[in-house]
Design an enzyme around this catalytic site. Structure first.
Site, PDB file in Angstrom:
ATOM      1  CG  HIS A  58       4.197   6.704   1.566  1.00 10.13           C
ATOM      2  ND1 HIS A  58       3.698   7.207   2.745  1.00 10.13           N
ATOM      3  CD2 HIS A  58       3.604   5.494   1.393  1.00 10.13           C
ATOM      4  CE1 HIS A  58       2.833   6.359   3.264  1.00 10.13           C
ATOM      5  NE2 HIS A  58       2.757   5.301   2.465  1.00 10.13           N
ATOM      6  CG  ASP A  74      -3.096   1.451   2.503  1.00  9.77           C
ATOM      7  OD1 ASP A  74      -1.927   1.057   2.315  1.00  9.77           O
ATOM      8  OD2 ASP A  74      -3.360   2.624   2.835  1.00  9.77           O
ATOM      9  CG  HIS A  75      -2.269   2.882  -1.635  1.00 11.01           C
ATOM     10  ND1 HIS A  75      -2.744   4.050  -2.177  1.00 11.01           N
ATOM     11  CD2 HIS A  75      -2.179   3.093  -0.286  1.00 11.01           C
ATOM     12  CE1 HIS A  75      -2.927   4.939  -1.216  1.00 11.01           C
ATOM     13  NE2 HIS A  75      -2.595   4.391  -0.061  1.00 11.01           N
ATOM     14  CG  HIS A 118       2.437   0.859   2.010  1.00  4.67           C
ATOM     15  ND1 HIS A 118       2.694   2.173   2.329  1.00  4.67           N
ATOM     16  CD2 HIS A 118       3.483   0.138   2.521  1.00  4.67           C
ATOM     17  CE1 HIS A 118       3.830   2.255   3.008  1.00  4.67           C
ATOM     18  NE2 HIS A 118       4.323   1.034   3.145  1.00  4.67           N
ATOM     19  CG  HIS A 145       2.416   3.597  -2.224  1.00  7.27           C
ATOM     20  ND1 HIS A 145       1.342   4.439  -2.451  1.00  7.27           N
ATOM     21  CD2 HIS A 145       2.268   3.149  -0.946  1.00  7.27           C
ATOM     22  CE1 HIS A 145       0.598   4.511  -1.366  1.00  7.27           C
ATOM     23  NE2 HIS A 145       1.130   3.722  -0.435  1.00  7.27           N
TER      24      HIS A 145
END
Length: 245
Positions: free
Chosen positions: A145, A68-69, A66, A64
């Site tokens: 999410h 931090d990914h 975000h 996904h």
């Protein structure tokens, strides 16, 4: 197959851990193409810390969008352009919206970088849940999410092995299909049993493990309480950890 945890932390660096990034090397001799599963904002630092050759990373699979990914992708691309002398193409496989968000992120972080001339191509492949693509046999499953784009669990078949990863999500039934019988299932274990919206707690996952039946389970993206109380009998992810499959 060899999987190394380059980062297993949450968005806030709990436990001093790098953002999510898993390095997978399907070759026995370590001289073929490798790939990443997620590439969080700190991933290039982790690549340097653990001695990974960024030019051997052929593909990056995103759960996904975000930071931090996927926030480490601009730096991985810039490193290839300005430091590591990359010449081989890089393929980024992500959910719908990746082709728009990646250049936008690059322009925010380093204006002009998204259109700069490079000696290598960056190909973005957008994958929809339930439609496999011919890039390391990856299949996506819809998770819950919100990140401004669909969130996926990924099931990747490579070198005769299956690695699955839930990404960040609260419990949804497709977690069973994504992880069923995998040689290694990587699952978010954000809390021990306390419900947190859009995240997965260990108590819920544990109840459903008999249906999933992974050969091995690794818990990642843990909050401070989960880091302090890792469950026995399963792999608790740590930065630098290597798992042979």
């Amino acid at each position: 197959m060899r999987l190394q945890v380059l980062g297993c932390g949450d968005a806030f660096g709990s436990g001093g851990r790098f953002n999510t990034c898993f390095h997978v090397d399907p070759s026995a001799g370590g001289d073929g193409d490798a790939f990443l599963i997620d590439c969080g904002a700190s991933s290039l630092i982790a690549i340097r810390r653990f001695g990974v050759d960024p030019n051997r990373i052929r593909s990056v699979f995103l759960t996904h969008l975000h930071g931090d990914h996927f926030g480490g992708l601009p730096w991985l691309i810039l490193d290839g352009q300005l430091v590591s002398g990359r010449t081989r193409p890089l393929t980024v496989v992500g959910p719908p919206g990746t082709a728009e968000r990646l250049p936008a992120a690059m322009e925010v972080l380093f204006p002009g970088s998204s259109t700069a001339e490079r000696r290598f191509a960056v190909e973005v492949v957008e994958i929809e849940a339930g439609r496999p693509v011919e890039v390391a046999g990856v299949t996506a499953f819809t998770m819950r999410h919100p990140s401004g784009a669909p969130a996926h669990a990924l099931r990747i078949e490579s070198a005769g092995r299956v690695v699955s990863y839930t990404g960040d999500t609260e419990w949804v039934e497709d977690i069973v299909a994504a992880g069923r019988g995998a040689d290694l299932m990587i699952a978010e274990g954000y809390t021990v049993e306390r419900p947190v919206k859009f995240h997965l707690d260990w108590a819920t996952l544990k109840r459903r493990l008999p249906e999933i039946g992974p050969k091995r389970l690794m818990l990642t993206h843990m909050s401070p309480e989960m880091i302090a109380h890792p469950p026995d009998g399963y792999i608790a992810a740590e930065d630098g950890l290597v798992v042979a499959l």
